[in-house]
Structure formats: structure tokens, C-alpha cells
Design a protein around this motif. Structure first.
Motif, PDB file in Angstrom:
ATOM      1  N   UNK A 121       2.372  -6.425  -6.405  1.00 11.64           N
ATOM      2  CA  UNK A 121       2.844  -5.690  -5.169  1.00 11.64           C
ATOM      3  C   UNK A 121       2.029  -5.517  -4.114  1.00 11.64           C
ATOM      4  N   UNK A 122       2.356  -5.496  -2.776  1.00 13.70           N
ATOM      5  CA  UNK A 122       1.931  -5.571  -1.791  1.00 13.70           C
ATOM      6  C   UNK A 122       2.284  -4.351  -0.728  1.00 13.70           C
ATOM      7  N   UNK A 123       1.429  -3.882   0.032  1.00 19.63           N
ATOM      8  CA  UNK A 123       1.725  -2.761   0.925  1.00 19.63           C
ATOM      9  C   UNK A 123       0.800  -2.626   2.135  1.00 19.63           C
ATOM     10  N   UNK A 124       1.277  -2.398   3.218  1.00 23.16           N
ATOM     11  CA  UNK A 124       0.518  -2.346   4.304  1.00 23.16           C
ATOM     12  C   UNK A 124       0.490  -0.820   4.825  1.00 23.16           C
ATOM     13  N   UNK A 125      -0.523  -0.157   5.186  1.00 25.14           N
ATOM     14  CA  UNK A 125      -0.585   1.123   5.501  1.00 25.14           C
ATOM     15  C   UNK A 125      -1.396   1.366   6.795  1.00 25.14           C
ATOM     16  N   UNK A 126      -1.004   2.375   7.427  1.00 24.96           N
ATOM     17  CA  UNK A 126      -1.769   2.592   8.651  1.00 24.96           C
ATOM     18  C   UNK A 126      -3.111   3.567   8.179  1.00 24.96           C
ATOM     19  N   UNK A 127      -3.896   3.727   9.031  1.00 24.46           N
ATOM     20  CA  UNK A 127      -5.123   4.604   8.553  1.00 24.46           C
ATOM     21  C   UNK A 127      -4.658   6.075   8.421  1.00 24.46           C
ATOM     22  N   UNK A 128      -3.627   6.542   8.692  1.00 21.22           N
ATOM     23  CA  UNK A 128      -3.169   8.004   8.392  1.00 21.22           C
ATOM     24  C   UNK A 128      -2.239   7.831   7.029  1.00 21.22           C
ATOM     25  N   UNK A 129      -2.242   6.776   6.507  1.00 22.71           N
ATOM     26  CA  UNK A 129      -1.568   6.787   5.220  1.00 22.71           C
ATOM     27  C   UNK A 129      -0.103   6.457   5.326  1.00 22.71           C
ATOM     28  N   UNK A 130       0.558   6.133   6.457  1.00 20.48           N
ATOM     29  CA  UNK A 130       1.874   5.772   6.365  1.00 20.48           C
ATOM     30  C   UNK A 130       2.145   4.446   6.189  1.00 20.48           C
ATOM     31  N   UNK A 131       3.274   4.319   5.579  1.00 21.83           N
ATOM     32  CA  UNK A 131       3.605   3.315   5.026  1.00 21.83           C
ATOM     33  C   UNK A 131       4.403   2.296   6.011  1.00 21.83           C
ATOM     34  N   UNK A 132       3.914   1.130   6.315  1.00 21.42           N
ATOM     35  CA  UNK A 132       4.501  -0.010   7.216  1.00 21.42           C
ATOM     36  C   UNK A 132       5.376  -0.934   6.731  1.00 21.42           C
ATOM     37  N   UNK A 133       4.907  -1.433   5.297  1.00 19.58           N
ATOM     38  CA  UNK A 133       5.651  -2.540   4.661  1.00 19.58           C
ATOM     39  C   UNK A 133       5.310  -2.474   3.362  1.00 19.58           C
ATOM     40  N   UNK A 134       6.083  -2.819   2.449  1.00 19.49           N
ATOM     41  CA  UNK A 134       5.945  -3.061   1.006  1.00 19.49           C
ATOM     42  C   UNK A 134       6.850  -4.139   0.357  1.00 19.49           C
ATOM     43  N   UNK A 135       6.161  -4.887  -0.421  1.00 21.18           N
ATOM     44  CA  UNK A 135       6.760  -6.091  -0.934  1.00 21.18           C
ATOM     45  C   UNK A 135       6.324  -6.154  -2.572  1.00 21.18           C
ATOM     46  N   UNK A 136       7.214  -7.280  -3.291  1.00 23.19           N
ATOM     47  CA  UNK A 136       6.757  -7.762  -4.522  1.00 23.19           C
ATOM     48  C   UNK A 136       6.946  -9.136  -4.166  1.00 23.19           C
ATOM     49  N   UNK A 137       5.735  -9.841  -4.426  1.00 21.94           N
ATOM     50  CA  UNK A 137       5.721 -11.407  -4.293  1.00 21.94           C
ATOM     51  C   UNK A 137       5.346 -12.029  -5.502  1.00 21.94           C
ATOM     52  N   UNK A 138       5.833 -13.291  -5.788  1.00 19.25           N
ATOM     53  CA  UNK A 138       5.249 -14.067  -6.946  1.00 19.25           C
ATOM     54  C   UNK A 138       3.683 -14.153  -6.819  1.00 19.25           C
ATOM     55  N   UNK A 139       3.149 -14.051  -7.730  1.00 20.65           N
ATOM     56  CA  UNK A 139       1.444 -13.805  -7.597  1.00 20.65           C
ATOM     57  C   UNK A 139       1.038 -15.179  -7.058  1.00 20.65           C
ATOM     58  N   UNK A 140       1.515 -16.305  -7.408  1.00 17.10           N
ATOM     59  CA  UNK A 140       0.969 -17.726  -6.808  1.00 17.10           C
ATOM     60  C   UNK A 140       1.095 -17.741  -5.462  1.00 17.10           C
ATOM     61  N   UNK A 141       1.909 -16.788  -4.674  1.00 15.39           N
ATOM     62  CA  UNK A 141       2.238 -16.888  -3.272  1.00 15.39           C
ATOM     63  C   UNK A 141       1.390 -16.086  -2.481  1.00 15.39           C
ATOM     64  N   UNK A 142       0.388 -15.322  -3.144  1.00 16.26           N
ATOM     65  CA  UNK A 142      -0.520 -14.439  -2.361  1.00 16.26           C
ATOM     66  C   UNK A 142      -1.009 -14.627  -1.203  1.00 16.26           C
ATOM     67  N   UNK A 143      -1.921 -15.867  -0.947  1.00 22.94           N
ATOM     68  CA  UNK A 143      -2.274 -16.493   0.104  1.00 22.94           C
ATOM     69  C   UNK A 143      -1.175 -16.616   1.222  1.00 22.94           C
ATOM     70  N   UNK A 144      -0.138 -17.297   1.024  1.00 20.64           N
ATOM     71  CA  UNK A 144       0.791 -17.491   2.053  1.00 20.64           C
ATOM     72  C   UNK A 144       1.558 -16.176   2.698  1.00 20.64           C
ATOM     73  N   UNK A 145       1.452 -15.172   1.696  1.00 16.44           N
ATOM     74  CA  UNK A 145       2.062 -13.609   1.875  1.00 16.44           C
ATOM     75  C   UNK A 145       1.174 -12.942   2.752  1.00 16.44           C
ATOM     76  N   UNK A 146      -0.046 -13.310   2.406  1.00 17.02           N
ATOM     77  CA  UNK A 146      -1.178 -12.617   3.211  1.00 17.02           C
ATOM     78  C   UNK A 146      -0.838 -13.156   4.654  1.00 17.02           C
ATOM     79  N   UNK A 147      -0.837 -14.476   4.922  1.00 15.09           N
ATOM     80  CA  UNK A 147      -0.905 -15.246   6.091  1.00 15.09           C
ATOM     81  C   UNK A 147       0.461 -14.589   7.007  1.00 15.09           C
ATOM     82  N   UNK A 148       1.672 -14.529   6.281  1.00 12.60           N
ATOM     83  CA  UNK A 148       2.808 -14.113   6.903  1.00 12.60           C
ATOM     84  C   UNK A 148       2.823 -12.836   7.460  1.00 12.60           C
TER      85      UNK A 148
END
Length: 138
Positions: A13-40
């Protein structure tokens, strides 16, 4: 912005949050693709810190995240945060973002499990815990 990770053996599971705690984006990705997901995700939402839950599978994914940082963005910082009970909190957050319909409205939440994985919401909880530990979100 903050990139939060709930490390899993098959899915992460991944999520991007702002400093105020608001959710920008969330996704579930295959574990083996984490590096590519970070880049995207960095291309769309540049983040300055990565936080990962300290559960069992962090031992496999922490080196992946740290290698990605060294290779692509050495200015990004990394930390681990306590992951205890985040799944329970993630289920509650799921219901906050996903209103119940039909028969689900009649059954108490304490008796229901979400009908889909909540790893992305767990990542959000991990991110919120980190922000709280830094004196941010309450």
C-alpha cells in the motif's frame, strides 16, 4: 509532501500526503514494482520524505526504497514508523472514504470487513502517524 508505504509480501500500500495530513493519492501496487511506482509518483507529486511501516516485510522493501533514493533523489529522507494496529485503523479509514450501500448500512461497522484490500489506507495511517510524531497533524 510525504510518501508512505505499508510493506507487504505480495502487495504494498502506498499513499502521498501533504504536511497537513490531507490525502493526495493512494494505491496498492505489486510489491516487486515499488521502485517503478516511486518514480512514477515522484514525477506527479514530488515528495521530500518516505516513511515505511516497520512490519515484517520492511526488511525486504527498505533496501529497495533506500536504493531508489540513492540512485534518483539523494535529498529525500527516509524513516520507519511503528505499524502496530494500523490495519484496524486502515479499515476504519476505508469506511470513511467509502460509504456503505445496501445491506451494509444496516450492519454495524464493528461486524464488517471491507470487501477489498485496505493496504493503501494503512499506508495513509502510517503517513499520519509519522506526521503526528513530527509535531504535525493531531
Amino acid at each position: 509532501m510525504l510518501f508512505a508505504i505499508d510493506p507487504g509480501s505480495e502487495k504494498t500500500g502506498t499513499a502521498i500526503l501533504r504536511e497537513d495530513g490531507s490525502l493526495v493519492s493512494r494505491q496498492i501496487v505489486p510489491t516487486g514494482t515499488l521502485a517503478e511506482h516511486l518514480t512514477r509518483q515522484y514525477a506527479h507529486h514530488p515528495f521530500s520524505h518516505i516513511v515505511m511501516g516497520d512490519g515484517t516485510n520492511h526488511r525486504h522493501l527498505q533496501p529497495v526504497a533506500e536504493a531508489w533514493i540513492r540512485t534518483h533523489h539523494p535529498e529525500i529522507t527516509f524513516s520507519l514508523i511503528d505499524e502496530k494496529f494500523t490495519t484496524v485503523e486502515g479499515r476504519k479509514l476505508y469506511w470513511k472514504y467509502t460509504p456503505r450501500h445496501g445491506w451494509r448500512r444496516l450492519v454495524p461497522l464493528s461486524l464488517q470487513y471491507p470487501p477489498e484490500p485496505v493496504d493503501d489506507f494503512v499506508a495513509c495511517i502510517i503517513g499520519l502517524r509519522y506526521l503526528h510524531s513530527q509535531g504535525g497533524v493531531t
